[in-house]
Design an enzyme around this catalytic site. Structure first.
Site, PDB file in Angstrom:
ATOM      1  N   TYR A  56       0.857  -1.183   0.000  1.00 52.31           N
ATOM      2  CA  TYR A  56       0.000   0.000   0.000  1.00 52.31           C
ATOM      3  C   TYR A  56       0.898   1.239   0.000  1.00 52.31           C
ATOM      4  CZ  TYR A  56      -3.993  -2.937   1.433  1.00 52.31           C
ATOM      5  OH  TYR A  56      -4.987  -3.878   1.498  1.00 52.31           O
ATOM      6  N   LEU A 206     -19.262  -1.753   2.796  1.00 51.76           N
ATOM      7  CA  LEU A 206     -20.187  -0.818   2.140  1.00 51.76           C
ATOM      8  C   LEU A 206     -20.001  -0.860   0.619  1.00 51.76           C
ATOM      9  CD1 LEU A 206     -20.092   2.235   4.586  1.00 51.76           C
ATOM     10  CD2 LEU A 206     -21.796   0.410   4.420  1.00 51.76           C
ATOM     11  N   ARG A 208     -17.364  -0.682  -1.326  1.00 52.10           N
ATOM     12  CA  ARG A 208     -16.498   0.392  -1.839  1.00 52.10           C
ATOM     13  C   ARG A 208     -17.212   1.737  -1.871  1.00 52.10           C
ATOM     14  NH1 ARG A 208     -11.645  -2.315  -1.657  1.00 52.10           N
ATOM     15  NH2 ARG A 208     -11.752  -4.276  -2.791  1.00 52.10           N
ATOM     16  N   GLY A 209     -18.199   1.906  -1.014  1.00 54.27           N
ATOM     17  CA  GLY A 209     -18.945   3.154  -0.971  1.00 54.27           C
ATOM     18  C   GLY A 209     -20.250   3.110  -1.735  1.00 54.27           C
ATOM     19  N   SER A 212     -23.108   3.167   0.632  1.00 53.88           N
ATOM     20  CA  SER A 212     -22.915   4.088   1.758  1.00 53.88           C
ATOM     21  C   SER A 212     -24.037   5.113   1.853  1.00 53.88           C
ATOM     22  CB  SER A 212     -21.587   4.832   1.607  1.00 53.88           C
ATOM     23  OG  SER A 212     -21.630   5.673   0.457  1.00 53.88           O
TER      24      SER A 212
END
Length: 252
Positions: A56, A206, A208-209, A212
């Site tokens: 990352y 969620l 990846r949004g 959401s």
């Protein structure tokens, strides 16, 4: 904060973990000062499970976590690290290396970047077909015996691979995507994990949004946001998915 035990052999952690990936990579708009403040706020709220990967931000995420934990009790954080994915100087993906010597090399760099002498949960990001999972877990088991890691996890494997790995050394948890809208693991993987006593740490809860409540048909991923490459956010797929979101909104 509610707590859970990761599998039958793993540590007790907060029921809610904090994934650090977006603080260094793959999404957009990250800021180190804000990221560290977020980690501090999570720790202060009782979140103990902190998830990172050595790839990352090509090491940036681990160094960010080291800075966030400076001056705090290391034992209060359960650090989960993924390894094996390789990046080029431009951040591109150039394969996966989980050979035994590569594992030891990756861990050595991770310990130095984190400023610690052990990792709580260490896991390959993916299992490669050219290295038997038994060899991977055997190497990780040696590192457990040496005290460099405390638990072995897996990421994104199927039920058969999970069984093969668990025969070599107890697997603490499987990290895998699971949400109301991504439920594939319920058929084989989740029952197998429960049978073996392997915990599941779900990510993308969620989607990846997507679910959401903040995504719309007019919103498009920003440049550099890898969601631009995910089918769920494009074309007719997005329209159908947002219709599902509206049903969820009604239930909520």
């Amino acid at each position: 904060m509610d707590t859970r035990t990761l599998g039958t052999t793993g540590p007790t952690v907060s029921a809610l973990g904090l994934g650090l990936m977006g603080m260094s990579d793959l999404y957009t708009g990250a800021d180190d000062t804000e990221s560290i403040a977020t980690i501090h706020a999570a720790l202060d709220a009782g979140v103990t499970l902190l998830d990172t990967g050595d790839f990352y931000g090509q090491g940036h995420n681990e160094m960010l976590l080291r800075e966030a934990l400076r001056g705090r009790n290391r034992e209060n954080a359960v650090i989960s690290v993924k390894f094996g994915s390789m990046r080029d100087p431009q951040g591109g993906w150039v394969g996966n290396d989980i050979r035994p010597n590569a594992i030891k090399n990756f861990l050595g760099y991770t310990l130095r970047r984190l400023g610690t002498d052990y990792v709580d949960v260490y896991r390959p990001s993916r299992i490669s077909p050219d290295v038997p999972v038994e060899d991977v877990i055997g190497t990780l088991s040696e590192l457990v015996a040496a005290g460099h890691i405390r638990n072995i996890g897996l990421s994104e494997v199927n039920a058969d691979t999970l069984r093969r790995a668990h025969k070599v050394h107890p697997i603490t948890d499987l990290q895998i995507e699971y949400s109301l809208i991504s439920r594939d693991i319920e058929q084989d993987i989740l029952p197998t994990a429960r049978e073996l006593g392997v915990g599941v740490t779900a990510y993308g809860v969620l989607s990846r949004g997507l679910i959401s409540g903040h995504w719309s048909a007019q919103r498009t991923p920003a440049p550099g946001d890898y969601r631009a490459h995910l089918a769920r956010f494009s074309g007719e797929n997005l329209d159908r998915n947002l219709a599902l979101v509206e049903q969820l909104r009604t239930i909520a």
